[in-house]
Design a protein around this motif. Structure first.
Motif, PDB file in Angstrom:
ATOM      1  N   GLY A 160       0.827  -1.192   0.000  1.00 36.52           N
ATOM      2  CA  GLY A 160       0.000   0.000   0.000  1.00 36.52           C
ATOM      3  C   GLY A 160       0.863   1.243   0.000  1.00 36.52           C
ATOM      4  O   GLY A 160       2.100   1.168   0.034  1.00 36.52           O
ATOM      5  N   ILE A 161       0.208   2.375  -0.076  1.00 35.78           N
ATOM      6  CA  ILE A 161       0.921   3.655  -0.115  1.00 35.78           C
ATOM      7  C   ILE A 161       0.340   4.541   0.976  1.00 35.78           C
ATOM      8  O   ILE A 161      -0.866   4.556   1.187  1.00 35.78           O
ATOM      9  N   ILE A 162       1.213   5.239   1.674  1.00 34.46           N
ATOM     10  CA  ILE A 162       0.726   6.176   2.686  1.00 34.46           C
ATOM     11  C   ILE A 162       1.181   7.579   2.311  1.00 34.46           C
ATOM     12  O   ILE A 162       2.334   7.779   1.933  1.00 34.46           O
ATOM     13  N   MET A 163       0.263   8.515   2.421  1.00 35.96           N
ATOM     14  CA  MET A 163       0.621   9.925   2.246  1.00 35.96           C
ATOM     15  C   MET A 163       0.480  10.598   3.588  1.00 35.96           C
ATOM     16  O   MET A 163      -0.560  10.508   4.221  1.00 35.96           O
ATOM     17  N   LYS A 164       1.534  11.266   4.022  1.00 36.32           N
ATOM     18  CA  LYS A 164       1.464  11.959   5.305  1.00 36.32           C
ATOM     19  C   LYS A 164       1.635  13.444   5.073  1.00 36.32           C
ATOM     20  O   LYS A 164       2.462  13.856   4.278  1.00 36.32           O
ATOM     21  N   TYR A 218     -12.331  15.809  12.289  1.00 37.37           N
ATOM     22  CA  TYR A 218     -13.591  15.280  11.761  1.00 37.37           C
ATOM     23  C   TYR A 218     -13.704  15.589  10.275  1.00 37.37           C
ATOM     24  O   TYR A 218     -14.106  14.755   9.470  1.00 37.37           O
ATOM     25  N   GLN A 219     -13.332  16.832   9.913  1.00 39.38           N
ATOM     26  CA  GLN A 219     -13.408  17.225   8.506  1.00 39.38           C
ATOM     27  C   GLN A 219     -12.457  16.419   7.631  1.00 39.38           C
ATOM     28  O   GLN A 219     -12.734  16.155   6.472  1.00 39.38           O
ATOM     29  N   MET A 220     -11.311  16.075   8.222  1.00 37.06           N
ATOM     30  CA  MET A 220     -10.279  15.397   7.441  1.00 37.06           C
ATOM     31  C   MET A 220     -10.586  13.919   7.249  1.00 37.06           C
ATOM     32  O   MET A 220     -10.216  13.332   6.241  1.00 37.06           O
ATOM     33  N   ALA A 221     -11.201  13.303   8.245  1.00 36.78           N
ATOM     34  CA  ALA A 221     -11.376  11.856   8.206  1.00 36.78           C
ATOM     35  C   ALA A 221     -12.336  11.461   7.096  1.00 36.78           C
ATOM     36  O   ALA A 221     -13.256  12.203   6.760  1.00 36.78           O
ATOM     37  N   GLY A 222     -12.089  10.308   6.534  1.00 29.26           N
ATOM     38  CA  GLY A 222     -12.967   9.835   5.480  1.00 29.26           C
ATOM     39  C   GLY A 222     -12.425   8.559   4.859  1.00 29.26           C
ATOM     40  O   GLY A 222     -11.375   8.076   5.247  1.00 29.26           O
ATOM     41  N   TRP A 223     -13.184   8.054   3.930  1.00 31.41           N
ATOM     42  CA  TRP A 223     -12.755   6.832   3.241  1.00 31.41           C
ATOM     43  C   TRP A 223     -13.194   6.925   1.790  1.00 31.41           C
ATOM     44  O   TRP A 223     -14.036   7.744   1.436  1.00 31.41           O
ATOM     45  N   ALA A 224     -12.611   6.093   0.956  1.00 32.56           N
ATOM     46  CA  ALA A 224     -12.988   6.101  -0.458  1.00 32.56           C
ATOM     47  C   ALA A 224     -12.706   4.741  -1.065  1.00 32.56           C
ATOM     48  O   ALA A 224     -11.690   4.115  -0.753  1.00 32.56           O
ATOM     49  N   ILE A 225     -13.607   4.306  -1.892  1.00 34.47           N
ATOM     50  CA  ILE A 225     -13.395   3.070  -2.625  1.00 34.47           C
ATOM     51  C   ILE A 225     -13.477   3.396  -4.099  1.00 34.47           C
ATOM     52  O   ILE A 225     -14.384   4.097  -4.529  1.00 34.47           O
ATOM     53  N   SER A 226     -12.498   2.940  -4.853  1.00 34.21           N
ATOM     54  CA  SER A 226     -12.638   3.044  -6.302  1.00 34.21           C
ATOM     55  C   SER A 226     -12.129   1.749  -6.897  1.00 34.21           C
ATOM     56  O   SER A 226     -10.945   1.442  -6.799  1.00 34.21           O
ATOM     57  N   GLY A 227     -13.025   0.994  -7.458  1.00 33.26           N
ATOM     58  CA  GLY A 227     -12.661  -0.303  -8.023  1.00 33.26           C
ATOM     59  C   GLY A 227     -12.134  -1.223  -6.938  1.00 33.26           C
ATOM     60  O   GLY A 227     -12.825  -1.505  -5.962  1.00 33.26           O
ATOM     61  N   GLU A 228     -10.891  -1.633  -7.093  1.00 34.22           N
ATOM     62  CA  GLU A 228     -10.292  -2.577  -6.158  1.00 34.22           C
ATOM     63  C   GLU A 228      -9.557  -1.870  -5.029  1.00 34.22           C
ATOM     64  O   GLU A 228      -8.900  -2.509  -4.223  1.00 34.22           O
ATOM     65  N   GLN A 229      -9.622  -0.545  -5.032  1.00 35.20           N
ATOM     66  CA  GLN A 229      -8.777   0.199  -4.106  1.00 35.20           C
ATOM     67  C   GLN A 229      -9.574   0.811  -2.967  1.00 35.20           C
ATOM     68  O   GLN A 229     -10.661   1.348  -3.160  1.00 35.20           O
ATOM     69  N   LEU A 230      -8.986   0.692  -1.771  1.00 33.66           N
ATOM     70  CA  LEU A 230      -9.591   1.300  -0.598  1.00 33.66           C
ATOM     71  C   LEU A 230      -8.649   2.367  -0.058  1.00 33.66           C
ATOM     72  O   LEU A 230      -7.446   2.143   0.028  1.00 33.66           O
ATOM     73  N   ALA A 231      -9.193   3.520   0.281  1.00 33.61           N
ATOM     74  CA  ALA A 231      -8.369   4.568   0.875  1.00 33.61           C
ATOM     75  C   ALA A 231      -8.995   5.006   2.189  1.00 33.61           C
ATOM     76  O   ALA A 231     -10.212   5.178   2.268  1.00 33.61           O
ATOM     77  N   GLU A 286      -2.950  11.340   7.726  1.00 31.22           N
ATOM     78  CA  GLU A 286      -2.393  10.187   7.030  1.00 31.22           C
ATOM     79  C   GLU A 286      -3.459   9.579   6.135  1.00 31.22           C
ATOM     80  O   GLU A 286      -4.573   9.319   6.579  1.00 31.22           O
ATOM     81  N   THR A 287      -3.100   9.372   4.895  1.00 33.97           N
ATOM     82  CA  THR A 287      -4.012   8.713   3.979  1.00 33.97           C
ATOM     83  C   THR A 287      -3.354   7.425   3.506  1.00 33.97           C
ATOM     84  O   THR A 287      -2.218   7.447   3.063  1.00 33.97           O
ATOM     85  N   MET A 288      -4.077   6.334   3.666  1.00 33.78           N
ATOM     86  CA  MET A 288      -3.513   5.059   3.265  1.00 33.78           C
ATOM     87  C   MET A 288      -4.289   4.517   2.074  1.00 33.78           C
ATOM     88  O   MET A 288      -5.513   4.502   2.090  1.00 33.78           O
ATOM     89  N   TYR A 289      -3.590   4.133   1.045  1.00 31.22           N
ATOM     90  CA  TYR A 289      -4.214   3.530  -0.133  1.00 31.22           C
ATOM     91  C   TYR A 289      -3.781   2.087  -0.198  1.00 31.22           C
ATOM     92  O   TYR A 289      -2.593   1.797  -0.124  1.00 31.22           O
ATOM     93  N   THR A 290      -4.728   1.199  -0.329  1.00 27.91           N
ATOM     94  CA  THR A 290      -4.342  -0.199  -0.496  1.00 27.91           C
ATOM     95  C   THR A 290      -5.335  -0.869  -1.426  1.00 27.91           C
ATOM     96  O   THR A 290      -6.386  -0.314  -1.725  1.00 27.91           O
TER      97      THR A 290
END
Lengths: 472, 158
Positions: free
Chosen positions: A280-284, A394-407, A416-420
């Motif tokens: 996975g990839i993490i953006m900090k 609270y504003q920053m937190a969230g999640w996203a799914i696109s195809g096979e990817q979860l963020a 911190e944003t984690m993509y896997t």
């Protein structure tokens, strides 16, 4: 061809130097600080014994360490009193990193670190402190051949200088190194290191006496402030220096199957990471980086941490504009997509985010405020600040799914944003406390590596269940 | 989401009660030591009384109620592609583990579990460890077997 070999004798020197570095402080204390009341013989005998012992230890460790490269595996025997043998099949090696330190450069050799996949992270499987470049290349070739023989097409090429100069995906500009050390919180890290060092000296220097002396020196707060500024500047210089050493000439090369990261001013380091092993990839981004629109990008690597950083996480871009980071990731890992809308948390989660830091701080702050009445009451304003920070997170937190990817994204000071990807996730969990259940909220957490969990608190119940079923 | 179908053995409650009893017996020493000092050296009889009440609450919760609640909420399910585990009294947690991520399975049985003919199954992935506690002995063995046949670790993705 398969003979047992020893490392280059420079290993002795480097291990002695390393032990001396560790011994320096205790020796300094034993000799210099005790000099007043102990005889001259002590001053000579102690370092002499230490020197003798480390030399002996360094020599015998070197003498008893042998390695052997054959077609299938790398065999290492070591241990002065207790012999240990280890054989590492080449096809199981996940990553290899080369570094050239001061001593290695003197002797014209390289240090090779080898990682294999396994549950125990953070420990290099094997370190060959000093081998010739040809041998390092030979090991890399063996690994490549072993991988090709197995059906996995995982190749592990090793290059000192890449043959194609146009495969550079990212390189750190020199001025970015300064910005990096200014923004990465390294200053506070250095401050912490200094204070830790000072507290180490606790036994030797009696602080009571020092304090009495200091009162003479620091007569007013102005002097105190000045001392603080000087300390801060020293810490800052140290931090810049450390980052310069670590991240100078930072270059990422993107090849078909691998990512090659090279860096370092004096101690050159070359990491070869197989793309297949990237979990996975993490953006900090911390507060200051966010203001500048910059991030740092890390990759989660299933072969331990080759660059000696946090477990399993390797720095891909230490400091980069966000747009640039996106294009670097797109170039290196085309299966990941970065620019995307995040699903925000429901409104009913907001109160919980704003109150959570308040719960933690209320009792200690309240107690302090009570003891330092009436001025201490002002401290309670901090609760408002804390709750504002909670609102921000609270504003920053969230999640996203696109195809096979979860963020997943969270964080307060550092976002911190984690993509896997789906097939990299080892397990996924939904949890809810009684309070969360009442508000129809869930905590979504994902494990991709040992000790690497990512979670988002207070996701809407239905949405969380949608993510859960996405995983099924 | 549908509730998971399988439950762990009801004898788990007895085992957990015994564990909790042993723990609380040790706690009793701590409680009584503190009470003794409070009684002897400070005139804090009300505090001693409070401690006694606290101990009773602690005891009844962790020996009488908690094991039963815990058992009631423990559920799991094994399917060909994945397994799910749900547990927790205060925090309910439901975990999904894809079968292709399972690396190995352990069968564990301590002396107390053995006496009750129970056993635990511990599931390891590359990142996490999950335990299904206190299953019927035969069921646990069977489960180990099922999971290890379902779990064919795809080595490409770790």
């Amino acid at each position: 061809m398969f003979e047992k070999k020893r490392l280059h004798p420079i290993t002795i020197v480097s291990s002695i130097a390393k032990q001396w570095r560790d011994l320096l402080l205790p020796l300094f204390m034993a000799v210099v600080l005790k000099a007043r009341d102990v005889s001259m013989i002590w001053n000579i005998a102690v370092p002499a014994v230490a020197l003798f012992y480390t030399t002996l230890a360094g020599f015998f460790t070197w003498l008893r360490f042998t390695y052997q490269i054959d077609d299938e595996e790398l065999r290492i025997e070591h241990g002065v009193f207790v012999r240990q043998k280890r054989s590492i099949p080449f096809e199981r090696i996940q990553g290899i990193s080369l570094s050239i330190g001061f001593f290695q450069r003197l002797a014209g050799v390289v240090q090779v670190r080898i990682e294999t996949a396994g549950n125990e992270l953070g420990k290099a499987e094997a370190v060959l402190t000093a081998v010739t470049k040809e041998e390092a290349e030979q090991i890399a070739q063996h690994i490549r051949r072993a991988k090709e023989k197995g059906d996995s097409a995982e190749a592990l090429p090793l290059a000192y200088r890449s043959t194609h100069p146009d495969d550079i995906a990212f390189s750190l500009r020199f001025r970015d190194v300064f910005l990096l050390s200014a923004t990465s919180g390294g200053v506070f890290g250095a401050l912490a290191a200094i204070s830790a060092f000072l507290s180490q000296l606790d036994d030797v220097i009696s602080y009571d006496v020092l304090y009495r002396d200091m009162q003479g020196v620091i007569r007013n707060t102005l002097d105190g402030a000045l001392a603080l500024v000087v300390l801060f500047l020293v810490a800052y210089a140290l931090s810049v220096g450390r980052h310069l050493l670590r991240y100078a000439f930072f270059t990422v090369r993107n090849q078909k199957e691998t990512i090659i990261i090279s860096r370092g001013l004096f101690e050159k380091q070359l990491l070869t990471v197989s793309k297949k092993r990237v979990q996975g990839i993490i953006m900090k981004e911390n507060v200051i980086q966010r203001l500048l629109g910059c991030v740092s990008v890390h990759i989660i690597h299933a072969g331990g941490s080759l660059d000696g950083g946090e477990n399993g996480s390797i720095v891909l871009c230490p400091f980069v504009k966000k747009e640039r980071a996106v294009s670097v990731i797109a170039a290196c890992f085309p299966e990941y997509c970065i620019p995307q809308q995040f699903q925000p948390l429901p409104h009913r989660a907001r109160v919980r985010y704003m109150l959570r830091p308040v719960y933690v701080l209320a009792i200690p702050l309240g107690a302090v405020a009570y003891f330092f009445r009436p001025w201490g009451i002002g401290l309670l304003l901090l609760l408002v600040v804390a709750s504002y920070l909670g609102y921000k997170s609270y504003q920053m937190a969230g999640w996203a799914i696109s195809g096979e990817q979860l963020a997943l994204r969270n964080g307060m000071f550092r976002i911190e944003t984690m993509y896997t990807r789906k097939h990299r996730i080892q397990s996924m969990a939904l949890s809810a406390t009684w309070f969360q259940k009442r508000k129809r909220l869930r905590t979504l957490s994902v494990a991709v590596m040992p000790r690497m969990f990512f979670k988002v608190t207070d996701v809407d119940e239905n949405e969380a269940e949608a993510v859960y079923t996405w995983m099924q | 989401m549908v509730q998971l179908s399988k439950r762990i053995s009801e004898r788990a409650v007895s085992v957990w009660r015994i564990h909790a009893f042993i723990r609380l017996a040790i706690f009793f020493l701590g409680y009584s030591l503190i009470s003794f000092f409070l009684w002897r050296f400070g005139d804090l009889k009300w505090l001693v009384l409070l401690l006694a009440v606290l101990y009773l609450i602690h005891f009844s919760l962790s020996v009488v109620f908690w094991p039963r609640w815990r058992w009631q909420r423990w559920r799991y399910d094994i399917r060909e592609k994945e397994m799910e585990v749900e547990c927790g009294v205060w925090t309910r947690r439901r975990t999904l583990i894809p079968m292709s991520r399972v690396q190995h399975v352990d069968f564990r049985q301590g002396p107390l579990l053995k006496k009750y003919q129970l056993a635990s199954v511990v599931i390891f992935t590359a990142a996490t460890v999950h335990e299904i506690p206190a299953l019927d002995e035969q069921e646990a063995e069977q489960l180990c077997h099922i999971i290890s046949t379902f779990a064919k670790v795809d080595d490409r993705d770790v």
